[in-house]
Design an enzyme around this catalytic site. Structure first.
Site, PDB file in Angstrom:
ATOM      1  N   CYS A 267       0.795  -1.241   0.000  1.00 48.41           N
ATOM      2  CA  CYS A 267       0.000   0.000   0.000  1.00 48.41           C
ATOM      3  C   CYS A 267       0.822   1.283   0.000  1.00 48.41           C
ATOM      4  O   CYS A 267       0.671   2.101  -0.901  1.00 48.41           O
ATOM      5  CB  CYS A 267      -0.951   0.004   1.192  1.00 48.41           C
TER       6      CYS A 267
HETATM    7  P1  NAD Z   1      -5.133  -8.319  -3.595  1.00 41.76           P
HETATM    8  O1  NAD Z   1      -4.317  -8.110  -4.799  1.00 41.76           O
HETATM    9  O2  NAD Z   1      -4.606  -9.094  -2.451  1.00 41.76           O
HETATM   10  O3  NAD Z   1      -6.526  -8.981  -4.003  1.00 41.76           O
HETATM   11  C1  NAD Z   1      -7.335  -8.542  -5.039  1.00 41.76           C
HETATM   12  C2  NAD Z   1      -8.174  -9.728  -5.524  1.00 41.76           C
HETATM   13  O4  NAD Z   1      -9.104  -9.262  -6.492  1.00 41.76           O
HETATM   14  C3  NAD Z   1      -7.378 -10.838  -6.184  1.00 41.76           C
HETATM   15  O5  NAD Z   1      -7.649 -12.061  -5.533  1.00 41.76           O
HETATM   16  C4  NAD Z   1      -7.885 -10.870  -7.623  1.00 41.76           C
HETATM   17  O6  NAD Z   1      -7.892 -12.166  -8.186  1.00 41.76           O
HETATM   18  C5  NAD Z   1      -9.276 -10.309  -7.460  1.00 41.76           C
HETATM   19  N1  NAD Z   1      -9.864  -9.720  -8.660  1.00 41.76           N
HETATM   20  C6  NAD Z   1      -9.290  -8.884  -9.554  1.00 41.76           C
HETATM   21  N2  NAD Z   1     -10.193  -8.528 -10.503  1.00 41.76           N
HETATM   22  C7  NAD Z   1     -11.361  -9.142 -10.201  1.00 41.76           C
HETATM   23  C8  NAD Z   1     -12.663  -9.158 -10.792  1.00 41.76           C
HETATM   24  N3  NAD Z   1     -12.935  -8.470 -11.891  1.00 41.76           N
HETATM   25  N4  NAD Z   1     -13.620  -9.901 -10.208  1.00 41.76           N
HETATM   26  C9  NAD Z   1     -13.355 -10.630  -9.085  1.00 41.76           C
HETATM   27  N5  NAD Z   1     -12.146 -10.642  -8.481  1.00 41.76           N
HETATM   28  C10 NAD Z   1     -11.158  -9.906  -9.034  1.00 41.76           C
HETATM   29  O7  NAD Z   1      -5.552  -6.865  -3.119  1.00 41.76           O
HETATM   30  P2  NAD Z   1      -5.673  -6.303  -1.607  1.00 41.76           P
HETATM   31  O8  NAD Z   1      -4.331  -6.192  -1.010  1.00 41.76           O
HETATM   32  O9  NAD Z   1      -6.756  -7.026  -0.898  1.00 41.76           O
HETATM   33  O10 NAD Z   1      -6.165  -4.814  -1.922  1.00 41.76           O
HETATM   34  C11 NAD Z   1      -7.421  -4.539  -2.497  1.00 41.76           C
HETATM   35  C12 NAD Z   1      -7.629  -3.033  -2.502  1.00 41.76           C
HETATM   36  O11 NAD Z   1      -7.669  -2.554  -1.151  1.00 41.76           O
HETATM   37  C13 NAD Z   1      -6.510  -2.232  -3.177  1.00 41.76           C
HETATM   38  O12 NAD Z   1      -7.071  -1.101  -3.773  1.00 41.76           O
HETATM   39  C14 NAD Z   1      -5.607  -1.820  -2.031  1.00 41.76           C
HETATM   40  O13 NAD Z   1      -4.881  -0.647  -2.298  1.00 41.76           O
HETATM   41  C15 NAD Z   1      -6.644  -1.577  -0.925  1.00 41.76           C
HETATM   42  N6  NAD Z   1      -6.141  -1.780   0.438  1.00 41.76           N
HETATM   43  C16 NAD Z   1      -5.279  -2.811   0.700  1.00 41.76           C
HETATM   44  C17 NAD Z   1      -4.827  -2.995   2.011  1.00 41.76           C
HETATM   45  C18 NAD Z   1      -3.825  -4.085   2.329  1.00 41.76           C
HETATM   46  O14 NAD Z   1      -3.221  -4.015   3.408  1.00 41.76           O
HETATM   47  N7  NAD Z   1      -3.616  -5.076   1.488  1.00 41.76           N
HETATM   48  C19 NAD Z   1      -5.269  -2.139   3.027  1.00 41.76           C
HETATM   49  C20 NAD Z   1      -6.183  -1.131   2.720  1.00 41.76           C
HETATM   50  C21 NAD Z   1      -6.613  -0.962   1.418  1.00 41.76           C
END
Ligand code: NAD
Length: 438
Positions: A267
């Site tokens: 992030c």
């Molecule tokens: P990630 O990459 O771990 O997971 C995203 C998931 O979405 C993947 O499993 C992927 O296969 C799936 N995906 C992608 N396109 C898709 C679609 N069209 N339909 C269904 N599934 C789909 O991401 P994350 O770390 O969970 O982060 C998600 C969002 O939250 C990002 O914008 C990130 O910046 C934000 N965020 C992340 C955190 C963190 O600590 N990881 C904290 C706060 C906010």
């Protein structure tokens, strides 16, 4: 009430599992079929404390996992938690969000429901109004605010405490128009998190709140890192005593004041870059954010400098890198500083052998480096023949290291980026980030 969560990564799987464990009727959806199968069997595709037990609780109740997006047609709340990575130039990559909301729009066209679509993914200001809303309205042929709700709902969880943070968030932000949907969403979150402040604002402010949050955290880290470098030049000075004391001032607060090799993870680096890119696009030079990034880069540079000096003209020196995850209690190595360090070490003129050890992130590390480096079976295995030992991540098990851990090597150089061994009398050349060398 039926809820779906689209995108089962750290954010989505934590949310689906927590809601599922509380007995809500939930559908967790991901395009990755292999991932869905693993999750359905009660296993998380990544390591996150308490996640699997929460997931299993949910699966026993009413949590279902699928890659079939059409199932959202019966849902009242549609959470979008897909990734928003960065492009080469630092700009945000919205392709996953666009694909997800395009599919949602097409399904909204066929449903009689009036669901609320909540975007949890981190998106740059203007994305909801200029990208998400037009796609949803065009594809569904329906009107936001009348036929369906659209709410920005940024997520603040931290990996390694994702479950706790999902159950007890410090704030809930709801951005959008003041419609019946907003009223219902407020009711939903008040029930789910009775003691959490709910901030209701417009889309662009909600989007900006998330970037403000992460850029402030990165600023705190770069601030303490800059001070730690100054301390290294004050014999006997210790950054931890300074951090603890200033952290007691309620105007400052104690978190994110741990000096180290720089911030990494999925992030902070990408969100700072996206905010810098966005600022440039609106004609603002974000001088402070540039300094935050530069200070972060300097942390790694000083480690590399010290390693180069220690290696001297020797070839084939074995360097042990302890910790490759971006922080303890996770196996996530996205934008991990350790990974950056290893890449830089592999490019040094003075070719060395690199051996790594991480309690949870070995599989992910192998995916990046393959046979370019060695993978230790245990900490002691990684130390046996190493001349330089770099402690990158504050894993609990690294605290057990002492003189006998290094006994098989001749006098070693330890670069302790987390001051884990600072109070042990070591028969080694010991350097710690944030401690003044005598
Ligand atoms: P990630 O990459 O771990 O997971 C995203 C998931 O979405 C993947 O499993 C992927 O296969 C799936 N995906 C992608 N396109 C898709 C679609 N069209 N339909 C269904 N599934 C789909 O991401 P994350 O770390 O969970 O982060 C998600 C969002 O939250 C990002 O914008 C990130 O910046 C934000 N965020 C992340 C955190 C963190 O600590 N990881 C904290 C706060 C906010």
């Amino acid at each position: 009430m039926k809820i779906c969560v689209i995108g089962l990564g750290f954010v989505g799987l934590s949310l689906a599992s927590v809601l599922g464990s509380k007995g809500y009727k939930i559908i967790g959806i991901d395009i990755d079929d292999k991932k869905c199968k693993k999750i359905s069997s009660g296993h998380s595709p990544f390591f996150e404390p308490k996640l699997e037990e929460t997931l299993k609780k949910g699966l026993k109740k009413d949590l279902g996992i699928t890659n079939n997006l059409s199932l959202i047609k019966d849902c009242d709340y549609i959470f979008v938690t897909v990734g928003t990575p960065q492009r080469e130039n630092g700009a945000i990559d919205l392709s996953m969000i666009k694909n997800a909301v395009t599919s949602i729009g097409e399904i909204l066209k066929q449903t009689k429901k009036n669901p609320i679509v909540l975007i949890k993914s981190t998106v740059i200001p203007g994305t909801m109004k200029d990208v998400v809303l037009p796609i949803l309205e065009k594809k569904s042929g329906k009107k936001a605010g009348k036929d369906f709700g659209l709410i920005s709902n940024p997520e603040f969880l931290q990996e390694s405490s994702a479950i706790k943070d999902t159950i007890y968030p410090h704030a809930v932000v709801l951005g959008g128009y003041q419609t019946k949907f907003m009223k219902n969403a407020k009711k939903f979150f008040s029930k789910l998190h009775p003691n959490t402040p709910i901030i209701i604002t417009n889309h662009q402010t909600a989007e900006m709140i998330k970037y403000a949050n992460n850029s402030f955290l990165a600023t705190k880290i770069s601030f303490i890192n800059q001070l730690s470098t100054i301390c290294q030049n004050i014999p006997g000075a210790n950054i931890d005593d300074i951090a603890t004391t200033i952290g007691l001032d309620p105007r400052i607060g104690k978190q994110f004041l741990n000096a180290g090799p720089g911030y990494g993870g999925s992030c902070l680096p990408k969100d700072i870059k996206a905010l810098i890119n966005f600022s440039d696009n609106v004609g603002i030079n974000p001088t402070l954010l540039h300094a935050v990034e530069k200070t972060n880069e300097n942390q790694l540079e000083q480690i590399i400098k010290l390693i180069k000096k220690t290696i001297g003209k020797n070839l084939g020196t074995q360097i042990s890198v302890l910790g490759t995850a971006f922080k303890p209690d996770t196996d996530d190595i996205r934008d991990s500083i350790s990974v950056e360090l290893i890449k830089k070490l592999l490019n040094l003129k003075q070719k060395s052998k690199i051996i790594v050890y991480d309690p949870k992130a070995m599989i992910n590390t192998k995916k990046i480096f393959g046979n370019k480096i060695k993978y230790a079976k245990s900490i002691s295995d990684s130390l046996n023949d190493s001349k330089i030992i770099i402690l990158m991540v504050d894993w609990k098990e690294f605290h057990k290291l002492n003189n006998s851990s290094f006994k098989k090597s001749s006098k070693v150089t330890i670069i302790d980026c987390r001051r884990i061994l600072a109070n042990k009398k070591l028969d080694a050349n010991y350097y710690a980030i944030g401690i003044g060398h005598k």
